[in-house]
Design an enzyme around this catalytic site. Structure first.
Site, short mmCIF file in Angstrom:
data_model
loop_
_atom_site.label_atom_id
_atom_site.label_comp_id
_atom_site.label_asym_id
_atom_site.label_seq_id
_atom_site.Cartn_x
_atom_site.Cartn_y
_atom_site.Cartn_z
N ASN A 104 -19.64 0.75 18.84
CA ASN A 104 -18.39 0.43 18.14
C ASN A 104 -17.46 1.61 18.36
O ASN A 104 -17.84 2.76 18.21
CB ASN A 104 -18.65 0.25 16.64
N GLY A 105 -16.21 1.33 18.76
CA GLY A 105 -15.23 2.41 18.95
C GLY A 105 -14.62 2.35 20.33
O GLY A 105 -14.72 1.35 21.03
N GLU B 34 2.77 9.75 -6.41
CA GLU B 34 2.20 8.52 -7.00
C GLU B 34 0.76 8.70 -7.44
O GLU B 34 0.28 7.93 -8.26
CB GLU B 34 2.33 7.35 -6.05
N HIS C 19 22.39 22.09 2.00
CA HIS C 19 23.52 21.39 1.36
C HIS C 19 23.24 21.05 -0.09
O HIS C 19 23.81 20.10 -0.63
CB HIS C 19 23.85 20.13 2.17
N ARG D 291 -16.19 -7.59 11.13
CA ARG D 291 -15.69 -6.47 11.94
C ARG D 291 -15.30 -6.93 13.35
O ARG D 291 -14.92 -6.13 14.19
CB ARG D 291 -16.76 -5.37 12.01
N CYS E 269 -16.06 -3.24 15.78
CA CYS E 269 -17.23 -4.07 16.08
C CYS E 269 -18.30 -3.74 15.04
O CYS E 269 -18.19 -2.76 14.31
CB CYS E 269 -17.78 -3.73 17.47
N GLU F 114 7.20 10.14 3.05
CA GLU F 114 5.88 9.55 2.77
C GLU F 114 4.97 10.57 2.10
O GLU F 114 4.25 10.26 1.15
CB GLU F 114 5.28 9.01 4.07
N LYS G 116 -1.27 -2.46 -6.75
CA LYS G 116 -1.43 -2.45 -5.29
C LYS G 116 -0.39 -3.35 -4.63
O LYS G 116 0.11 -3.04 -3.57
CB LYS G 116 -2.83 -2.90 -4.90
N TRP H 234 -15.38 -7.06 18.82
CA TRP H 234 -13.95 -7.27 18.88
C TRP H 234 -13.48 -6.50 20.09
O TRP H 234 -13.48 -5.26 20.09
CB TRP H 234 -13.26 -6.77 17.61
N LYS I 34 3.21 10.01 -1.52
CA LYS I 34 1.76 10.12 -1.74
C LYS I 34 1.46 11.08 -2.88
O LYS I 34 0.69 10.81 -3.78
CB LYS I 34 1.07 10.61 -0.45
C1 AGP Z 1 2.45 3.15 -1.20
O1 AGP Z 1 1.44 4.15 -1.31
C2 AGP Z 1 2.70 2.47 -2.51
N1 AGP Z 1 1.52 1.94 -3.05
C3 AGP Z 1 3.87 1.47 -2.46
O2 AGP Z 1 5.02 2.22 -2.17
C4 AGP Z 1 3.77 0.36 -1.39
O3 AGP Z 1 3.89 0.90 -0.10
C5 AGP Z 1 4.93 -0.63 -1.61
O4 AGP Z 1 4.78 -1.20 -2.88
C6 AGP Z 1 5.00 -1.73 -0.55
O5 AGP Z 1 3.85 -2.52 -0.62
P1 AGP Z 1 3.57 -3.55 0.59
O6 AGP Z 1 3.40 -2.72 1.82
O7 AGP Z 1 2.33 -4.27 0.20
O8 AGP Z 1 4.76 -4.46 0.71
#
Ligand code: AGP
Length: 605
Positions: A98-99, A485, A501, A27, A2, A478, A600, A74, A482
């Site tokens: 909000n929350g 990358e 293994h 929001r 909100c 994951e 992105k 919201w 992180k």
């Molecule tokens: C995640 O930190 C990366 N930027 C990358 O692996 C991303 O998750 C992947 O390209 C998928 O993107 P999407 O979720 O927009 O489909």
């Protein structure tokens, strides 16, 4: 989410509040309202629908004053209607919020047992009622406010005005954003800098637990012990107006937004008043579905791994999980009892879109879990489940990942109930657990200083291992993604049981090994894997149920995320991994928001 706004000045502020509400309507906008104080009373105007509805309503029912609050909603608790709209005014106090107040059920039951009559179905009203009780016990406004909020649990931002004080505003925040601006003749409090940037150039970002009072344009900030404190103001740059909100990187802003956006995401699918599921959000015929084929890329693929674990172990539904870039080159055994589920933050990832089209060519019905609701993937889907993470700018996905998991958890609960795998009692228990996620994320964010220290043990390494089991095995992958990358340190996620293994050959005194060991059914086995690493001088960082015996004996570092709950554990465990990657990359002076070679949204195959 909100949007809340509060303005006090020497002249009427109703138009300024309306202006800010329009900027805050991103929001949430299922209802809106405003309250003003003047001549010893509070006037309130609120209505269902968008801010424009409120504007029309106020044109016919004017309201004015030098001190007022506004809200664009919201709904989390209580359907979107005029009674549940904010502000919530009880006698001499009016507030906007909000929350999510996570313990509002207990608080409301206690007050009702003591004869308090509630007007709305919201959690917010509990705040007004608590403050009003303190005021009736002759406490001064600030004292009444602090006593009331000390009873609250959850992530929230609150602003309040008082009928007996013509120009007094009091506000506070825990987990949800709150900023203020002081210009020559007005004080403004808001959910974000962007909505008030037109009123001035200096913004102050309040910290969790801060309480701010504004009286006749004099500002004081206190901590919970009522010690006066100061917060630096920052000049709003172009980028701040773009939404950095005082953070150095969008990635950190988005990590810190998680309590707020997860409240939003979860409350879109779950009714925290009745502890039930908003079934209308899952408008799709699942009756003959016996198998779900999940496909995605990168972080979204790891969310799919968690989805597979939950769907199979909680909803008793078979899942096949495929990397999207492999999907359409494999024999997928589609049939009339299977559907395909695609997960994508951007909704534009070419590999995932191509896989979706391949599934549709094979007569599959398609569900997508996306952040960008207007996207190619959502446009091709039979059912779209938005994750409500808000715009994610940092290339390294953070809040989108946890919001994907929150959305998946809601789908799992819905399907589990539909398929008879989850009882009504189990569903309510799970929903109560999920309701505490914002405050549990807040607790995990409190480890940031510890994590900054741990990052010093890692940033000079050339490689790192992340190990986990069960629903936190995807978190090992994951966490490795992180780190690599944004810091460019090679990192690998691996099943703890797989270490012996082969990968254990890598372990020596130079190798950081991050062990994910939450308090779950794999805890003891994870500890034995830690012993294997310790025996070969590996540098262990333990994240999970950390106690001194293990920390002194086996690990050089520990982050005690002692969370239980099948859904909560993987969601909460993501946060220390995000913070670790961020601080390692920062020590290496990397371009955290736009790492080399990446984009992105990868719209090429
Ligand atoms: C995640 O930190 C990366 N930027 C990358 O692996 C991303 O998750 C992947 O390209 C998928 O993107 P999407 O979720 O927009 O489909």
């Amino acid at each position: 989410m909100c949007g809340i706004i509060g303005i006090s000045a020497k002249a009427d502020v109703s138009n300024d509040i309306m202006t800010c509400l329009k900027s805050l309507s991103y929001r949430g906008y299922d209802s809106a309202g405003m309250a003003m104080v003047g001549d010893g009373q509070i006037s309130e105007r609120k209505i269902k629908g968008k801010v424009s509805n409120l504007e029309d309503y106020i044109k016919n029912n004017p309201i004015s004053g030098n001190c007022g609050i506004g809200h664009t909603r919201w709904a989390t608790h209580g359907e979107p209607n005029t009674i549940n709209a904010h502000p919530h005014t009880i006698s001499k106090i009016s507030i906007v919020h909000n929350g999510i107040i996570e313990n509002y059920h207990e608080l409301k039951t206690t007050l009702k047992d003591n004869g308090v009559n509630f007007i709305s179905d919201t959690d917010t009203e509990i705040i007004s009622q608590l403050i009003n009780i303190e005021l009736m016990n002759n406490k001064q406004p600030l004292d009444a406010f602090i006593h009331a909020i000390s009873k609250l649990e959850g992530a929230y931002a609150i602003a309040a005005i008082f009928s007996d004080y013509n120009n007094l505003m009091i506000a506070s925040k825990v987990g949800s954003p709150l900023v203020f601006m002081k210009s020559k003749n007005k004080t403004i409090i808001s959910s974000d800098a962007y909505s008030i940037a037109e009123f001035g150039n200096n913004i102050t970002y309040l910290e969790d637990g801060d309480i701010i009072t504004s009286q006749n344009n004099k500002i004081h900030i206190f901590d919970r012990a009522l010690n006066k404190i100061k917060r630096p103001s920052k000049r709003i740059s172009k980028r701040t107006k773009d939404g950095l909100n005082g953070h150095e990187h969008f990635m950190m802003k988005e990590i810190k937004e998680q309590p707020d956006v997860l409240s939003y995401a979860l409350s879109n699918y779950l009714d925290f008043t009745e502890f039930d599921i908003k079934e209308n959000k899952f408008d799709f015929d699942f009756s003959n579905v016996e198998r779900i084929i999940i496909s995605a890329c990168g972080t979204a693929y790891f969310a799919g791994m968690v989805a597979k674990y939950w769907l199979e172990n909680i909803a008793n539904i078979k899942v096949d999980l495929e990397i999207a870039s492999e999907f359409r080159y494999k024999k997928m055994f589609f049939d009339e009892k299977s559907i395909s589920l695609f997960i994508s933050q951007s909704g534009e990832t070419a590999d995932t879109l191509a896989a979706l089209k391949y599934a549709k060519q094979n007569k599959q019905r398609v569900i997508s879990i996306v952040n960008a609701e207007e996207s190619s993937i959502s446009n091709e889907s039979d059912l779209v489940l938005p994750i409500f993470a808000g715009q994610e700018i940092g290339v390294a996905s953070t809040k989108a990942f946890t919001c994907q998991l929150a959305t998946i958890a809601s789908l799992v609960l819905y399907l589990g109930g539909l398929k008879g795998a989850i009882t009504k009692e189990q569903k309510e228990t799970y929903i109560q657990e999920l309701m505490h996620i914002p405050s549990q994320i807040l607790q995990s964010l409190e480890f940031e200083q510890t994590i900054k220290k741990i990052s010093k043990d890692i940033y000079k390494s050339s490689s790192a291992l992340f190990i986990g089991r069960g629903s936190t095995l995807p978190l090992a992958f994951e966490g490795a993604l992180k780190l690599k990358e944004i810091s460019y340190i090679h990192a690998e996620g691996i099943a703890s049981g797989e270490l012996k293994h082969g990968a254990i050959a890598l372990v020596d005194k130079n190798l950081p090994v991050i062990v994910l060991a939450p308090d779950d059914l794999f805890y003891v086995k994870n500890l034995s894997n830690m012993n294997e690493v310790y025996a070969r001088s590996g540098k262990i960082t333990m994240i999970g149920k950390v106690d001194n015996e293990h920390l002194k004996g086996l690990a050089i570092n520990g982050i005690d995320i002692d969370i239980t709950g099948k859904f909560n554990i993987p969601i909460i465990m993501a946060v220390p991994l995000q913070l670790l990657a961020y601080h390692v990359a920062k020590l290496k002076n990397k371009d955290i928001d736009q790492p080399r070679n990446l984009a992105k949204s990868v719209t090429v195959e």
